[in-house]
Design a protein around this motif. Structure first.
Motif, PDB file in Angstrom:
ATOM      1  N   SER A 596      -1.539 -59.074   0.555  1.00 47.91           N
ATOM      2  CA  SER A 596      -0.544 -60.150   0.538  1.00 47.91           C
ATOM      3  C   SER A 596      -0.627 -61.072   1.742  1.00 47.91           C
ATOM      4  N   ASN A 597      -1.293 -60.640   2.830  1.00 47.74           N
ATOM      5  CA  ASN A 597      -1.380 -61.491   4.011  1.00 47.74           C
ATOM      6  C   ASN A 597      -2.671 -62.300   3.998  1.00 47.74           C
ATOM      7  N   SER A 598      -2.718 -63.301   4.810  1.00 46.54           N
ATOM      8  CA  SER A 598      -3.812 -64.267   4.732  1.00 46.54           C
ATOM      9  C   SER A 598      -5.052 -63.838   5.486  1.00 46.54           C
ATOM     10  N   SER A 599      -4.926 -63.081   6.527  1.00 51.23           N
ATOM     11  CA  SER A 599      -6.099 -62.733   7.334  1.00 51.23           C
ATOM     12  C   SER A 599      -6.296 -61.232   7.356  1.00 51.23           C
ATOM     13  N   ILE A 600      -7.542 -60.847   7.625  1.00 51.20           N
ATOM     14  CA  ILE A 600      -7.864 -59.426   7.655  1.00 51.20           C
ATOM     15  C   ILE A 600      -7.126 -58.732   8.791  1.00 51.20           C
ATOM     16  N   GLU A 601      -6.945 -59.434   9.915  1.00 48.88           N
ATOM     17  CA  GLU A 601      -6.272 -58.799  11.052  1.00 48.88           C
ATOM     18  C   GLU A 601      -4.821 -58.473  10.724  1.00 48.88           C
ATOM     19  N   GLU A 602      -4.187 -59.301   9.880  1.00 50.14           N
ATOM     20  CA  GLU A 602      -2.780 -59.090   9.583  1.00 50.14           C
ATOM     21  C   GLU A 602      -2.569 -58.224   8.351  1.00 50.14           C
ATOM     22  N   SER A 603      -3.644 -57.893   7.657  1.00 43.79           N
ATOM     23  CA  SER A 603      -3.486 -57.260   6.352  1.00 43.79           C
ATOM     24  C   SER A 603      -3.587 -55.747   6.390  1.00 43.79           C
ATOM     25  N   ALA A 604      -3.540 -55.150   7.570  1.00 42.50           N
ATOM     26  CA  ALA A 604      -3.653 -53.696   7.655  1.00 42.50           C
ATOM     27  C   ALA A 604      -2.306 -53.051   7.372  1.00 42.50           C
ATOM     28  N   SER A 605      -1.722 -53.369   6.209  1.00 39.21           N
ATOM     29  CA  SER A 605      -0.410 -52.828   5.873  1.00 39.21           C
ATOM     30  C   SER A 605      -0.502 -51.508   5.137  1.00 39.21           C
ATOM     31  N   LEU A 606      -1.718 -51.126   4.703  1.00 39.25           N
ATOM     32  CA  LEU A 606      -1.884 -49.846   4.035  1.00 39.25           C
ATOM     33  C   LEU A 606      -1.685 -48.726   5.045  1.00 39.25           C
ATOM     34  N   GLU A 607      -0.819 -47.794   4.686  1.00 31.63           N
ATOM     35  CA  GLU A 607      -0.527 -46.656   5.559  1.00 31.63           C
ATOM     36  C   GLU A 607      -0.748 -45.368   4.789  1.00 31.63           C
ATOM     37  N   ALA A 608      -1.121 -44.324   5.521  1.00 32.81           N
ATOM     38  CA  ALA A 608      -1.380 -43.043   4.881  1.00 32.81           C
ATOM     39  C   ALA A 608      -1.136 -41.916   5.867  1.00 32.81           C
ATOM     40  N   VAL A 609      -0.968 -40.725   5.311  1.00 29.86           N
ATOM     41  CA  VAL A 609      -0.801 -39.527   6.124  1.00 29.86           C
ATOM     42  C   VAL A 609      -1.394 -38.356   5.356  1.00 29.86           C
ATOM     43  N   LEU A 610      -1.959 -37.418   6.079  1.00 26.55           N
ATOM     44  CA  LEU A 610      -2.503 -36.203   5.486  1.00 26.55           C
ATOM     45  C   LEU A 610      -1.653 -35.013   5.897  1.00 26.55           C
ATOM     46  N   LEU A 611      -1.285 -34.204   4.910  1.00 24.96           N
ATOM     47  CA  LEU A 611      -0.491 -33.005   5.160  1.00 24.96           C
ATOM     48  C   LEU A 611      -1.328 -31.783   4.815  1.00 24.96           C
ATOM     49  N   SER A 612      -1.467 -30.904   5.754  1.00 30.39           N
ATOM     50  CA  SER A 612      -2.217 -29.676   5.523  1.00 30.39           C
ATOM     51  C   SER A 612      -1.288 -28.623   4.924  1.00 30.39           C
ATOM     52  N   VAL A 613      -1.665 -28.110   3.764  1.00 36.59           N
ATOM     53  CA  VAL A 613      -0.864 -27.080   3.089  1.00 36.59           C
ATOM     54  C   VAL A 613      -0.864 -25.820   3.953  1.00 36.59           C
ATOM     55  N   PRO A 614       0.284 -25.128   4.047  1.00 36.85           N
ATOM     56  CA  PRO A 614       0.338 -23.912   4.873  1.00 36.85           C
ATOM     57  C   PRO A 614      -0.739 -22.912   4.485  1.00 36.85           C
ATOM     58  N   ASP A 615      -1.231 -22.196   5.491  1.00 37.55           N
ATOM     59  CA  ASP A 615      -2.263 -21.188   5.257  1.00 37.55           C
ATOM     60  C   ASP A 615      -1.756 -20.161   4.250  1.00 37.55           C
ATOM     61  N   GLY A 616      -2.659 -19.785   3.362  1.00 38.45           N
ATOM     62  CA  GLY A 616      -2.295 -18.786   2.361  1.00 38.45           C
ATOM     63  C   GLY A 616      -1.691 -19.377   1.103  1.00 38.45           C
ATOM     64  N   TYR A 617      -1.578 -20.704   1.015  1.00 41.57           N
ATOM     65  CA  TYR A 617      -1.010 -21.358  -0.172  1.00 41.57           C
ATOM     66  C   TYR A 617      -1.939 -22.477  -0.637  1.00 41.57           C
ATOM     67  N   HIS A 618      -1.818 -22.831  -1.904  1.00 38.25           N
ATOM     68  CA  HIS A 618      -2.504 -24.006  -2.440  1.00 38.25           C
ATOM     69  C   HIS A 618      -1.534 -24.757  -3.351  1.00 38.25           C
ATOM     70  N   CYS A 619      -1.730 -26.047  -3.448  1.00 39.49           N
ATOM     71  CA  CYS A 619      -0.812 -26.905  -4.194  1.00 39.49           C
ATOM     72  C   CYS A 619      -1.118 -26.831  -5.688  1.00 39.49           C
ATOM     73  N   VAL A 620      -0.074 -26.562  -6.477  1.00 38.85           N
ATOM     74  CA  VAL A 620      -0.196 -26.516  -7.936  1.00 38.85           C
ATOM     75  C   VAL A 620       0.160 -27.872  -8.542  1.00 38.85           C
ATOM     76  N   ASP A 621       1.230 -28.481  -8.035  1.00 40.40           N
ATOM     77  CA  ASP A 621       1.650 -29.789  -8.515  1.00 40.40           C
ATOM     78  C   ASP A 621       2.561 -30.408  -7.469  1.00 40.40           C
ATOM     79  N   LEU A 622       2.788 -31.707  -7.603  1.00 43.46           N
ATOM     80  CA  LEU A 622       3.644 -32.405  -6.648  1.00 43.46           C
ATOM     81  C   LEU A 622       4.338 -33.558  -7.358  1.00 43.46           C
ATOM     82  N   SER A 623       5.438 -34.018  -6.768  1.00 41.07           N
ATOM     83  CA  SER A 623       6.187 -35.121  -7.366  1.00 41.07           C
ATOM     84  C   SER A 623       6.970 -35.828  -6.278  1.00 41.07           C
ATOM     85  N   LEU A 624       6.949 -37.153  -6.313  1.00 43.81           N
ATOM     86  CA  LEU A 624       7.779 -37.930  -5.403  1.00 43.81           C
ATOM     87  C   LEU A 624       9.219 -37.870  -5.883  1.00 43.81           C
TER      88      LEU A 624
END
Length: 735
Positions: A596-624
């Protein structure tokens, strides 16, 4: 819910079961209509069926795909304009001003209510649930395993179709303009934004540059990608699309009424004629047995002329047929004629009249070129379809005249036969109805062994030859606004209906094609790599996509479609991923705002995060779950059978997570989340809201944001419901 044997079960929140239905085919996807009054069911053969939530009755069935429907998403226009003076969507359906309620599909005689598969006439909910006039503008999106995505307004009127294999995908952050394409792709999840402007498609496949030679394209890396499609045509033209879809969807309902009416009428008349010929064909055998070479018509004419009654006719009338036989056949034939007249007057003719009115409405819209030409409403095609609907009305009137004449002549013939039988039996005939000798002659010459009604109800290669005087008058009427198609007098009612239906399909195909061409891919986000061994199979990865109101900005009603919502995408990175990240949950946001922004310098609006699942578990499903929360369903890692071990449901407050801006790259093989591998956040059971479950669970997980209820499936074939209480520090143990 869907059981393993493809049954659909629907419960209230108090776990009261409302109904269970069995579509007869494997169910591959489900979704709710935005108002909660109907559900869409995707089947393995590509059919999408809509069912009433209260009783499970089938409302509609749409064959948009040829393979299994793997993802469904039904979104309603989320914009509400308080100022009605600027709301152009206040379109009134004027049909109810001039016509009574639309006719329903006629029931085949002899069937009990419900046997036809349609709702009963007494069920008023059908009209409300299936009629688009009662709904806000909404779009049903459906994706199949071959990469096709279909769009239907109100879930019933097809308005567009694309295939992700054919999309030209731009790489907007490349140093030079470049495009790429997907191959071997399969859809995992689709989600239309609440302003209808964007569609996010989660898919797995191989991404390759268009400029790369075909021999080198196989070197592309297979992985999971996120596509952003521009569907702003739905928002920009929602008022026009609403009006067209409202008329067209009702027309399609009425077409089904006419089709069913013709089918019912053909069956009834065919049965009546079978009864007539079954009784009267025996006369031909009797004539042959007596060594005569005359026809039944000649024998009857001889009897009518006062000549001596021949032995075969006497035997047929007195012994074979008899007075009771004449009355029985007369009741069947004349009764069928009256039933056909009722079907025409109560179903077929009202449906044809309303179709003509609605096509007139569409004809007026098509002349408003500045608004409706942009969505493909072609004036020439609409004019042709409007004329065909008018011709059908003329054919209905013509059929009624033929039917009335035939029934009258049959009745007169049977009255004469009763008179003859009385005279042959030397019984008084004063109480019998009178007959017309001239009509008996006409019947014997033209109707005894011919059926002028049947050709009107069935498709026939034999044309009806009108008299030249009538044909000439019809041609003269063209100069005064009459039908330009003067050959309609040579066609039957069934043939005219077929031509009308074909003209409607051609007229409504133009908006479908126009809208399909205007949906383009704007961006692609490579998420993580997958092993090459999975390139030919569909990869099942827990994924959830949703949109939330952007509370950080205050926007007007005119700006809502651009900046009013934030997309959240959460997904599990599988353990066999070729990336360096394993057993993690990825959450990204603002993907659709990154352009949505005009320049590459201003367009870094994408954000992300990585969550490590606790040891001994694995993810079956997820929902916001609501804004800023994510619900994870975790199974304890164990080598034992699937029913052993424990599991837990964890709620994570996403607002507190350390989101990191992701700089975009023009290289399609750059896995953006690899940039976060050094800043992974480790989840701890003791630090989050956790609900322990004393056994393992399986997908799917469904969370209702409005009710705070989570439903999970246990590996022991039990369904569990949990109440998510936000006022406490832990998930409530109400089960």
């Amino acid at each position: 819910m869907v059981t393993e044997d493809s049954k659909i079960l629907l419960h209230r929140f108090n776990w009261q079961r409302l109904w269970t239905i069995f579509p007869g085919r494997c169910i591959t996807s489900l979704c709710w209509r935005p108002d909660g009054k109907a559900i869409a069911v995707g089947l393995e053969d590509g059919t999408i069926s809509l069912h009433d939530v209260e009783n499970g009755k089938l409302l509609r069935s749409l064959k948009s795909h040829t393979v299994a429907v793997v993802s469904l998403n039904w979104e309603e226009d989320g914009q509400v304009i308080k100022d009605d003076s600027v709301n152009n969507s206040t379109y009134e359906d004027r049909t109810s001003r001039f016509f009574p309620p639309a006719p329903r599909v006629p029931r085949m005689p002899g069937l009990a209510p419900g046997d036809t598969g349609f709702m009963d006439d007494s069920d008023d909910s059908f009209r409300e649930l299936s009629n688009s006039s009662y709904q806000r503008f909404n779009i049903l999106c459906s994706g199949d395993k071959d990469g096709s995505i279909c769009f239907s307004i109100f879930g019933i009127f097809p308005i567009g179709k694309i295939n992700i294999h054919n999309l030209s995908i731009p790489t907007p952050y490349a140093t030079e303009p470049a495009t790429c394409r997907l191959s071997h792709a399969s859809i995992s999840k689709i989600a239309l934004s609440k302003d209808l402007c964007h569609l996010i498609v989660m898919c797995s496949g191989e991404l390759n540059h268009d400029e790369v030679e075909s021999a080198e394209r196989q070197l592309g890396v297979h992985g999971c990608h996120c596509l952003l499609l521009d569907t702003s045509i739905f928002w920009k033209r929602k008022n026009e699309l609403h009006q067209v879809a409202q008329q067209a969807s009702n027309i399609e309902d009425l077409i089904e009424v006419i089709r069913s009416s013709l089918s019912v009428m053909s069956k009834q008349w065919s049965d009546a004629m079978h009864t007539f010929h079954e009784k009267f064909d025996s006369l031909s055998s009797l004539i042959i047995d007596h060594g005569l070479d005359s026809s039944p018509q000649e024998e009857f004419l001889s009897l009518l002329g006062g000549a001596r009654t021949s032995p075969p006719v006497h035997q047929f009338l007195v012994n074979s047929l008899g007075e009771s036989g004449v009355k029985r056949v007369s009741k069947v034939v004349c009764g069928a004629g009256k039933e056909l007249q009722h079907v025409v007057l109560d179903h077929l003719q009202p449906a044809a009249e309303i179709i003509g009115f609605r096509m007139g409405e569409l004809r007026g819209l098509s002349r408003w070129r500045t608004r409706f030409q942009g969505i493909g409403l072609d004036e020439t095609l609409i004019n042709n379809a409007t004329e065909k609907s008018g011709i059908l009305l003329v054919q209905v009137e013509r059929f009624m005249r033929v039917l009335s004449s035939v029934v009258q002549q049959f009745s007169n013939f049977f009255n004469w036969l009763l008179k003859c039988i009385k005279l042959l039996n030397q019984e008084p005939s004063d109480q019998l109805l009178p007959y017309n000798s001239e009509l008996v002659v006409i019947f014997l010459k033209f109707l005894y062994d011919q059926d002028p009604v049947k050709p009107f109800l069935e498709l026939s290669e034999v044309d009806i030859e009108p008299d030249m005087e009538t044909l000439q008058r019809v041609k003269e009427l063209v100069h005064f606004g009459g039908f330009s198609d003067c050959d309609f007098l040579r066609r039957t009612l069934a043939e005219e209906f077929k031509q009308m239906e074909s003209s409607f399909k051609e007229a409504f195909l133009m908006p479908f094609t126009t809208i399909s061409r205007k949906m383009l891919c704007k961006d692609v986000l490579p998420l993580f790599a997958l092993p090459s061994s999975s390139a030919s199979v569909s990869v099942s990865v827990p994924i959830s996509v949703t949109y939330y109101k952007d509370a950080s900005t205050s926007v007007s009603s005119y700006q809502t479609h651009e900046h009013g919502f934030i997309d959240y995408i959460s997904f599990q990175i599988p353990g066999d991923s070729s990336s360096n990240i394993a057993n993690c949950i990825g959450i990204s946001r603002r993907f659709m705002h990154s352009l949505s922004n005009s320049s590459i310098e201003e367009s870094a609006s994408l954000e992300a995060v990585l969550l490590s699942v606790p040891d001994g578990y694995h993810c079956v499903d997820l929902s916001l779950y609501k804004e800023g929360q994510i619900v994870l369903l975790l199974n304890e890692t164990t080598s034992a059978s699937e029913c052993s071990g424990e599991s837990c449901m964890m709620i994570v407050q996403a607002d507190d997570l350390p989101f990191v801006s992701i700089p975009r790259s023009g290289c399609i093989n750059t896995w953006n989340l690899d940039q976060l591998k050094d800043s992974v956040m480790h989840l701890r059971l003791e630090n989050e809201k956790v609900r322990n479950i004393p056994h393992s669970v399986v997908a799917p997980l469904a969370v209702s944001a409005s009710r705070g209820v989570a439903c999970v499936f246990a590996a022991r074939k039990r369904a569990l419901v949990y109440i998510l209480d936000e006022d406490e520090d832990d998930v409530s143990d109400t089960e």
